[in-house]
Design a protein around this motif. Structure first.
Motif, PDB file in Angstrom:
ATOM      1  N   HIS A  52     -44.443 -33.636  56.021  1.00  0.00           N
ATOM      2  CA  HIS A  52     -43.396 -34.600  56.385  1.00  0.00           C
ATOM      3  C   HIS A  52     -42.129 -33.887  56.855  1.00  0.00           C
ATOM      4  CE1 HIS A  52     -45.901 -35.985  53.048  1.00  0.00           C
ATOM      5  NE2 HIS A  52     -45.852 -37.177  53.635  1.00  0.00           N
ATOM      6  N   SER A  53     -41.407 -34.498  57.796  1.00  0.00           N
ATOM      7  CA  SER A  53     -40.036 -34.086  58.085  1.00  0.00           C
ATOM      8  C   SER A  53     -39.181 -34.627  56.947  1.00  0.00           C
ATOM      9  CB  SER A  53     -39.548 -34.697  59.396  1.00  0.00           C
ATOM     10  OG  SER A  53     -40.251 -34.187  60.487  1.00  0.00           O
ATOM     11  N   GLN A  54     -38.153 -33.875  56.550  1.00  0.00           N
ATOM     12  CA  GLN A  54     -37.276 -34.309  55.461  1.00  0.00           C
ATOM     13  C   GLN A  54     -35.829 -34.063  55.842  1.00  0.00           C
ATOM     14  OE1 GLN A  54     -38.207 -32.669  51.592  1.00  0.00           O
ATOM     15  NE2 GLN A  54     -36.133 -33.038  50.822  1.00  0.00           N
ATOM     16  N   SER A  55     -34.993 -35.065  55.622  1.00  0.00           N
ATOM     17  CA  SER A  55     -33.556 -34.929  55.788  1.00  0.00           C
ATOM     18  C   SER A  55     -32.925 -35.436  54.497  1.00  0.00           C
ATOM     19  CB  SER A  55     -33.081 -35.752  56.986  1.00  0.00           C
ATOM     20  OG  SER A  55     -31.720 -35.515  57.229  1.00  0.00           O
ATOM     21  N   SER A  56     -32.000 -34.652  53.929  1.00  0.00           N
ATOM     22  CA  SER A  56     -31.445 -34.990  52.620  1.00  0.00           C
ATOM     23  C   SER A  56     -29.923 -34.929  52.625  1.00  0.00           C
ATOM     24  CB  SER A  56     -31.981 -34.019  51.558  1.00  0.00           C
ATOM     25  OG  SER A  56     -33.387 -34.120  51.455  1.00  0.00           O
ATOM     26  N   LEU A  57     -29.333 -35.805  51.827  1.00  0.00           N
ATOM     27  CA  LEU A  57     -27.889 -35.873  51.628  1.00  0.00           C
ATOM     28  C   LEU A  57     -27.594 -35.554  50.168  1.00  0.00           C
ATOM     29  CD1 LEU A  57     -24.943 -36.868  52.389  1.00  0.00           C
ATOM     30  CD2 LEU A  57     -25.706 -39.109  51.559  1.00  0.00           C
ATOM     31  N   VAL A  58     -26.619 -34.689  49.922  1.00  0.00           N
ATOM     32  CA  VAL A  58     -26.141 -34.463  48.563  1.00  0.00           C
ATOM     33  C   VAL A  58     -25.169 -35.600  48.267  1.00  0.00           C
ATOM     34  CG1 VAL A  58     -24.956 -32.907  46.974  1.00  0.00           C
ATOM     35  CG2 VAL A  58     -26.419 -31.959  48.787  1.00  0.00           C
ATOM     36  N   ALA A  59     -25.642 -36.611  47.534  1.00  0.00           N
ATOM     37  CA  ALA A  59     -24.824 -37.779  47.224  1.00  0.00           C
ATOM     38  C   ALA A  59     -23.785 -37.463  46.156  1.00  0.00           C
ATOM     39  CB  ALA A  59     -25.704 -38.940  46.777  1.00  0.00           C
TER      40      ALA A  59
END
Length: 110
Positions: A52-59
């Motif tokens: 999978h492609s993954q994009s993450s935000l440090v919330a």
């Protein structure tokens, strides 16, 4: 496979993953998935890879993020992208939360 179109985070189940991690699925269909992951200080997402492609935000919090052996410290408001089949992992330096997006959806999370 598809979630409801409107989801209330306060009513969604948190899944305890052990080791100071818990996950909440926010919305998905076959093509995309949005996931909240809570970390206690010192918890880690072991190095792994997936198609999978993954994009993450440090919330919230602070994390050491490793992608392909390159490590960076990311904090609230920062983000990162992981190409398919790329080794990556995180260590939580300060209790926090990541918002992860996967394409296609992670069927193994259902």
């Amino acid at each position: 496979m598809e979630s409801k179109s409107s989801l209330s985070g306060s009513q969604l189940e948190w899944v305890d993953l052990g080791g100071g991690l818990s996950r909440q699925l926010l919305g998905y269909d076959n093509n995309i998935m949005l996931v909240k992951v809570k970390f206690t200080k010192g918890a880690f997402g072991a190095v792994h890879q997936h198609f999978h492609s993954q994009s993450s935000l440090v919330a919230s919090g602070s994390f050491e993020v490793g992608i392909n052996e390159k490590k960076e410290i990311l904090q609230t408001g920062d983000g990162f992208y992981v190409e398919p089949n790329t080794p990556h992992g995180v260590v939580c330096l300060e209790e926090g939360m990541l918002i992860d997006t996967f394409a296609p959806a992670r069927e193994d999370f259902l």
